[in-house]
Design a protein around this motif. Structure first.
Motif, PDB file in Angstrom:
ATOM      1  N   GLN A  61     108.625  37.971  58.477  1.00 33.79           N
ATOM      2  CA  GLN A  61     107.921  36.847  59.119  1.00 33.79           C
ATOM      3  C   GLN A  61     107.725  35.671  58.170  1.00 33.79           C
ATOM      4  O   GLN A  61     108.100  34.539  58.475  1.00 33.79           O
ATOM      5  N   ILE A  62     107.138  35.952  57.015  1.00 31.91           N
ATOM      6  CA  ILE A  62     106.847  34.851  56.089  1.00 31.91           C
ATOM      7  C   ILE A  62     108.155  34.286  55.539  1.00 31.91           C
ATOM      8  O   ILE A  62     108.294  33.076  55.341  1.00 31.91           O
ATOM      9  N   VAL A  65     109.571  31.908  58.215  1.00 35.22           N
ATOM     10  CA  VAL A  65     108.824  30.641  58.273  1.00 35.22           C
ATOM     11  C   VAL A  65     109.168  29.776  57.052  1.00 35.22           C
ATOM     12  O   VAL A  65     109.455  28.582  57.181  1.00 35.22           O
ATOM     13  N   SER A  66     109.166  30.404  55.868  1.00 35.30           N
ATOM     14  CA  SER A  66     109.450  29.633  54.658  1.00 35.30           C
ATOM     15  C   SER A  66     110.873  29.076  54.691  1.00 35.30           C
ATOM     16  O   SER A  66     111.112  27.938  54.289  1.00 35.30           O
ATOM     17  N   CYS A  69     111.032  26.036  56.804  1.00 33.29           N
ATOM     18  CA  CYS A  69     110.462  24.879  56.110  1.00 33.29           C
ATOM     19  C   CYS A  69     111.465  24.342  55.088  1.00 33.29           C
ATOM     20  O   CYS A  69     111.698  23.127  54.990  1.00 33.29           O
TER      21      CYS A  69
END
Lengths: 106, 98, 507
Positions: A61-62, A65-66, A69
């Motif tokens: 998940q992280i 997202v990263s 970005c």
């Protein structure tokens, strides 16, 4: 993480240069169909490797997202270089990758 | 000339109201509707309806300006808001099932 | 009118009207990515690492001794790496609220300051409580509508994806910039706007609670969040068990996760409940697991189990709040937030450039508002930090002094922009110089006013939170000064245009 950004930058610059408009900025001629395809495939490959690396480093998940970005920031970086320092667009990719490798080793 | 300008102004004002008030009403009605009819447990119905309602408002607001006329925008948005709201609030037994 | 035309009108006006408010919201949200670092930066008492002495028990006792006697609930948060102090909030049965930050070393309240929290609050309610929260929510809806209508009217999303022509004529260049920041940053802007309005869905959209729970707020919140609630029984509370013991028990049950906020409901009643929330930065959302204990016996009453779609809500809120993934994610959000500010600024510039040549009414107003808000807010924020460093810590009105400095600085820039709207290039240039000097001055001022927090003290300690704030201020100052230097105050005397870039030739 710098390496992931480098791969995102590389991927976005590949996709940008696959467009005739930006290819003409750096070379004086039109890109051939094969060149366009190659740039696109290489660009997508760099993005995919970046995503894989990011997910491995930060979890699904992280990492996802990263990576998103970093992808957006990579796109902004490519556009800025194409606008202000077009000659740096291509060399910046390998330089970033080298810095990224260096920072992940250190 | 003056007439058409005035009608245009009225139409724009009407669409703005349809987007703001009508759009919120539509989102409100849809939230009530989904909170009752979604095939889920009560807390999930309410939570999911809440997550979706802003998307409904955005679509409603865009339709208020995209519709062929302001009257049509009001008819569609207001009609749907009324329909979903009534369907949501009328069946008292169904509403509060767990 | 075609769909594209009507959407263009919607995008132009629905985007222009809230753009200054959206800029305030996006800018303060961007700053609030590092609100906790700023909070510590603004509290010199927390600059040296001191070991925590104050226990949870001590923090609770402080509230019991210092707050009003009819306590309804207490919220407390213990020291952690980013916030090395105890935060305590309380509410009385009459609805009065209070709060304090306690120094973990001494147990005494920290010196008054608005802190980094100021920017976070400005971001979500403009310091105007419930009304502000609704205004911000409406602005978020405008942003969503502007984003979607912007995509509909954009003719060449993919062809122009990387296109930026800074040397083209003004309107073209600003439109490129507006499109670039909007399109490349689109997933971020859309998700952050949507998750932003979702945070307060219970207030913005009460229909669900009204229809499915018959407007019973208590039942609605308890069931939807899967949490625990116990009614008061009206008997005085027996002596409470040790809070620190409950915290140890909670940590053992979670195997590793740290406790976040601790909530004590009606602490003076025999029905008192201690709820300990879980803080877990390795996940995007708070996925539940709050433990509720009987305050008197320490018996575990309830483990929070969030229903699946409330988990989805928590995940979206978590995505917005960026309390996961550490400094990296916050830094990425910061940069993309700046891209959002750039999108808004470029948008109003397009509107202006399109209408400057014709004497359209409103051009002067939009230009004055641009200067007042786009530069006024950064100036006011820097002025607030100056006030924090200049006003002595022991001053009882230091927090309100900071607040007034912020307001007065902003009003001054707004007035300046309004008066100088006919010489706006000169005003813009002087305001950039002002931002540069204010930003560069702060790390220097810290040398005098924050003996343990300035760069030379924090850098050898490896205190990256404080170092980061100072380095960011230096970077902002340098960029502002360079931009001011490059901005030609007199467009007529501009030197011959540079040869067009290759991108223009390539088109």
């Amino acid at each position: 993480m710098l390496l992931v950004f480098a791969l995102c930058y590389l991927g976005m610059s590949g996709l940008a240069l696959a467009m005739p408009r930006h290819f003409r900025q750096l070379r004086q001629h039109e890109p051939s169909g094969a060149q366009q395809r190659t740039l696109r495939v290489l660009g997508c490959a760099a993005l995919a490797i970046g995503l894989g690396l990011c997910v491995r480093l930060l979890g699904f998940q992280i990492g996802l997202v990263s990576w998103f970005c970093l992808l957006m920031l990579g796109g902004l970086a490519v556009s800025s270089l194409l606008a202000w320092r077009e000659r740096w667009t291509v060399p910046a990719g390998p330089v970033l990758v080298a810095l990224g490798l260096l920072s992940s080793v250190v | 000339m003056d007439m058409t300008l005035q009608t245009r102004r009225l139409s724009v004002a009407s669409r703005v109201l349809a987007a703001l008030v009508g759009g919120y009403g539509l989102a409100y009605g849809c939230t009530a509707f989904l909170s009752v009819y979604l095939p889920l447990a009560r807390p999930d119905r309410v939570a999911l309806a809440g997550l979706l309602c802003f998307a409904v408002w955005v679509v409603g607001a865009l339709y208020a300006f995209g519709a062929r006329s302001a009257t049509r925008a009001w008819l569609v948005i207001g009609g749907l808001a009324l329909l979903t709201g009534l369907c949501g609030f009328l069946p008292t037994e169904l509403r509060t099932r767990p | 009118m075609s769909l594209r035309q009507s959407m263009a009108g919607l995008h132009t006006w629905g985007g222009l009207l809230p753009s200054w408010l959206l800029y305030v919201i996006i800018f303060t949200g961007t700053v609030a990515c590092f609100d906790k670092e700023l909070e510590r930066w603004m509290r010199p008492a927390l600059h040296d690492d001191s070991s925590a002495q104050l226990t949870a028990e001590g923090a609770r006792n402080w509230v019991m001794a210092n707050a009003d006697k009819d306590l309804h609930a207490i919220w407390m948060r213990g020291p952690n790496e980013r916030e090395p102090f105890w935060a305590v909030h309380w509410m009385t049965n009459a609805g009065e609220q209070g709060k304090a930050m306690l120094d973990p070393a001494t147990g005494a309240p920290l010196a008054e300051t608005l802190g980094g929290q100021f920017f976070f609050t400005l971001h979500y309610n403009l310091h105007a409580d419930t009304l502000g929260m609704y205004v911000v929510g409406l602005a978020g809806m405008f942003m969503l509508v502007a984003l979607v209508s912007g995509v509909i009217i954009h003719r060449r999303i993919f062809k122009d994806f990387f296109t930026l022509r800074p040397r083209a004529n003004g309107q073209r260049a600003w439109l490129d910039a507006h499109n670039l920041f909007g399109v490349v940053g689109f997933p971020f802007h859309l998700l952050l706007a949507y998750t932003g309005v979702v945070v307060f869905v219970a207030s913005y959209m009460p229909a669900g609670g009204q229809v499915a729970y018959g407007n019973d707020q208590e039942a609605y919140f308890t069931e939807v969040t899967g949490s625990y609630h116990r009614e008061e029984v009206g008997r005085p509370a027996p002596p409470a068990v040790s809070l620190d013991g409950l915290l140890r028990d909670a940590q053992a049950r979670w195997t590793g996760a740290q406790p976040g906020w601790i909530v004590i409901e009606h602490p003076l009643d025999a029905s008192a409940v201690v709820a300990i929330r879980r803080a877990d930065a390795s996940r995007i959302g708070d996925l539940g697991g709050t433990l509720s204990y009987d305050a008197a016996t320490g018996e575990l009453l309830h483990v929070q189990e969030q229903p699946p779609f409330y988990r989805a809500y928590s995940w979206m809120v978590g995505l917005h709040m960026a309390q996961f993934g550490g400094t990296l994610v916050r830094a990425l959000y910061l940069m993309l937030g700046l891209a959002g500010c750039a999108m808004v600024v470029a948008g109003t510039r397009v509107w202006l450039r399109k209408r400057e040549a014709r004497a359209v009414p409103g051009v002067a107003l939009v230009r004055a508002l641009d200067g007042a808000v786009y530069l006024g807010l950064p100036v006011a924020s820097l002025a607030l930090l100056w006030a924090n460093r200049l006003l002595p810590a022991e001053l009882p009105w230091r927090a309100s002094g900071e607040g007034w400095t912020f307001v007065i600085a902003w009003l001054a820039v707004a007035l300046w922009s309004a008066l100088a709207r006919h010489h706006w290039r000169l005003a813009l240039r002087s305001q950039l110089v002002l931002i540069g000097l204010l930003a560069l001055g702060l790390p220097l001022l810290s040398l005098l006013a924050a003996p343990n927090g300035h760069l030379l003290a924090a850098l050898p300690r490896g205190d990256w939170g404080l170092v980061g704030v100072d380095l960011a201020l230096l970077a902002i100052g340098l960029i502002a000064l360079i931009q001011a230097w490059r901005l030609n105050p007199d467009p007529v005397a501009r030197p011959a245009r540079r040869a067009p870039g290759r991108l223009e030739e390539a088109l």
